[in-house]
Design a protein around this motif. Structure first.
Motif, PDB file in Angstrom:
ATOM      1  N   PRO A   1       0.805  -1.228   0.000  1.00 33.84           N
ATOM      2  CA  PRO A   1       0.000   0.000   0.000  1.00 33.84           C
ATOM      3  C   PRO A   1       0.837   1.277   0.000  1.00 33.84           C
ATOM      4  N   LEU A   2       1.970   1.293   0.709  1.00 33.90           N
ATOM      5  CA  LEU A   2       2.849   2.464   0.708  1.00 33.90           C
ATOM      6  C   LEU A   2       3.370   2.737  -0.698  1.00 33.90           C
ATOM      7  N   ALA A   3       3.824   1.698  -1.392  1.00 39.20           N
ATOM      8  CA  ALA A   3       4.303   1.871  -2.762  1.00 39.20           C
ATOM      9  C   ALA A   3       3.177   2.323  -3.682  1.00 39.20           C
ATOM     10  N   ALA A   4       1.973   1.792  -3.477  1.00 36.60           N
ATOM     11  CA  ALA A   4       0.838   2.140  -4.332  1.00 36.60           C
ATOM     12  C   ALA A   4       0.445   3.609  -4.164  1.00 36.60           C
ATOM     13  N   GLN A   5       0.387   4.090  -2.942  1.00 36.11           N
ATOM     14  CA  GLN A   5       0.062   5.505  -2.736  1.00 36.11           C
ATOM     15  C   GLN A   5       1.159   6.402  -3.297  1.00 36.11           C
ATOM     16  N   THR A   6       2.414   5.996  -3.083  1.00 40.80           N
ATOM     17  CA  THR A   6       3.534   6.776  -3.604  1.00 40.80           C
ATOM     18  C   THR A   6       3.443   6.927  -5.114  1.00 40.80           C
ATOM     19  N   TYR A   7       3.171   5.837  -5.803  1.00 41.30           N
ATOM     20  CA  TYR A   7       3.186   5.888  -7.264  1.00 41.30           C
ATOM     21  C   TYR A   7       1.887   6.386  -7.874  1.00 41.30           C
ATOM     22  N   ALA A   8       0.833   6.497  -7.098  1.00 43.60           N
ATOM     23  CA  ALA A   8      -0.331   7.249  -7.555  1.00 43.60           C
ATOM     24  C   ALA A   8       0.050   8.720  -7.728  1.00 43.60           C
ATOM     25  N   LEU A   9       0.771   9.255  -6.753  1.00 42.64           N
ATOM     26  CA  LEU A   9       1.222  10.646  -6.841  1.00 42.64           C
ATOM     27  C   LEU A   9       2.313  10.806  -7.893  1.00 42.64           C
ATOM     28  N   ALA A  10       3.219   9.838  -7.971  1.00 42.06           N
ATOM     29  CA  ALA A  10       4.290   9.918  -8.960  1.00 42.06           C
ATOM     30  C   ALA A  10       3.733   9.943 -10.383  1.00 42.06           C
TER      31      ALA A  10
END
Length: 365
Positions: free
Chosen positions: A102-111
């Protein structure tokens, strides 16, 4: 780098509660490289960053955490817990769903937004909090020292991309049953606290709780037992039972229930004060709440109806602070804390796309 690449890097870094420094630095490094703003670690051990929005006003808060539980015996894992093995589109390892996926998913939504030259409608703060697995001291610090005005919170714990409307509270109660040690050949039942324990277990088994809207009924179970006897032919002076209590009721009701369970037994047990790591309420966001209705259209492509978590999250702190809070994250919650922990890359990417669409289109208030 992709969300999957970032996740595999994160899995390779062990980050038990209180030992998150290396992982926190890796997260902050990624956020800086992706162009996030105000990248920082606060005094509570949390990692924070901001993406400025197109419009003024309160910000979204995207919330995960840094720490994970211990891997246990590595021999029980099909794939080594810290090698981040990728097989047929599935990433395996400790923390894959709780919480690094989930941390990676939220990060790459913004990226993804920044890579396309887009901005969210409102400011977005992304936070990976410290020590969630031991009661949430990092989240407690965050709500006491917010980085800005928060309009709404999306907690990305594993939910198979289903919108989650809360969870029950959690209490851990240590009950000590008193007796008197004696030679086992005497078999004095009144002095052996294990027999008192048996009565306590029967009372717990018979205990029932009323059903609550949204979160269902409370549960109470025993998770650990300890005695002070070091010999097989010696009865103990004490037996200690650890109770795990997932509750909906208020503090006064809980204390009455505990007193009734222990009534007449040679036992001592107490609930801690509320909002200590051993005793925190849950939270509920109603199905008709404006935040529910705002996020559900984006989550409904995965699950038409919202649900609730069985476990606790840092959303209890944000909701208690008055910040409207829902949960929504990739990964199967049934795999969390298990030796089969894994997450599908497709689920992470689908979540990231849906979250990015929400942030471009919606403000939190």
């Amino acid at each position: 780098m992709s969300a999957a690449d970032f996740l595999r890097d994160l899995i390779r870094i062990q980050a038990l509660p209180g030992q998150e420094e290396m992982l926190r630095e890796r997260v902050l490094q990624e956020w800086r490289q992706l162009g996030f703003e105000d990248v920082q670690a606060d005094a509570g051990g949390n990692a924070l960053a901001r993406i400025r929005g197109r419009e003024p006003g309160p910000a979204w808060l995207l919330l995960t955490h840094l720490d994970h539980v211990h891997e246990g015996d590595p021999a029980l894992w099909e794939h080594p817990p810290y090698e981040a093995v990728l097989v047929e589109g599935v990433i395996h390892g400790r923390g894959a769903v709780d919480i690094k996926g989930p941390l990676a998913a939220q990060t790459y939504a913004l990226a993804a937004l920044l890579a396309k030259g887009e901005r969210p409608r409102s400011d977005v703060w992304i936070v990976a909090a410290a020590e969630e697995e031991i009661g949430g001291p990092g989240a407690a610090y965050l709500v006491a020292h917010p980085p800005g005005e928060i309009g709404a919170v999306i907690v990305a714990e594993p939910s198979s991309n289903q919108l989650m409307l809360g969870h029950r509270g959690v209490a851990r109660v240590r009950v000590q049953l008193q007796g008197r040690a004696h030679h086992a050949s005497l078999a004095i039942k009144d002095e052996n606290p294990i027999f008192a324990l048996a009565e306590l277990l029967k009372r717990i088994e018979a205990l029932t709780f009323p059903d609550f809207p949204v979160t269902g009924a409370s549960t109470l179970t025993v998770t650990q037992l300890f005695t002070d006897s070091g010999s097989e032919n010696l009865t103990p002076n004490t037996v200690t039972a650890i109770l795990d209590w997932r509750f909906n009721e208020d503090d006064a009701s809980n204390r009455q229930t505990l007193a009734k369970l222990l009534e007449g037994l040679p036992a001592q047990g107490r609930l801690s004060a509320l909002w200590t790591p051993e005793y925190t309420p849950g939270f509920v966001t109603e199905p008709g709440d404006p935040l529910t209705l705002k996020v559900l259209p984006y989550a409904a492509r995965f699950h038409a109806e919202p649900g609730v978590w069985r476990f606790a999250t840092d959303g209890r702190y944000t909701a208690n602070a008055g910040w409207p809070t829902v949960g929504w994250g990739p990964g199967n919650e049934d795999l969390a804390h298990t030796t089969k922990e894994s997450v599908k890359v497709a689920d992470i990417d689908a979540y990231s796309r849906a979250l990015a669409e929400l942030l471009v289109s919606e403000s939190p208030s």
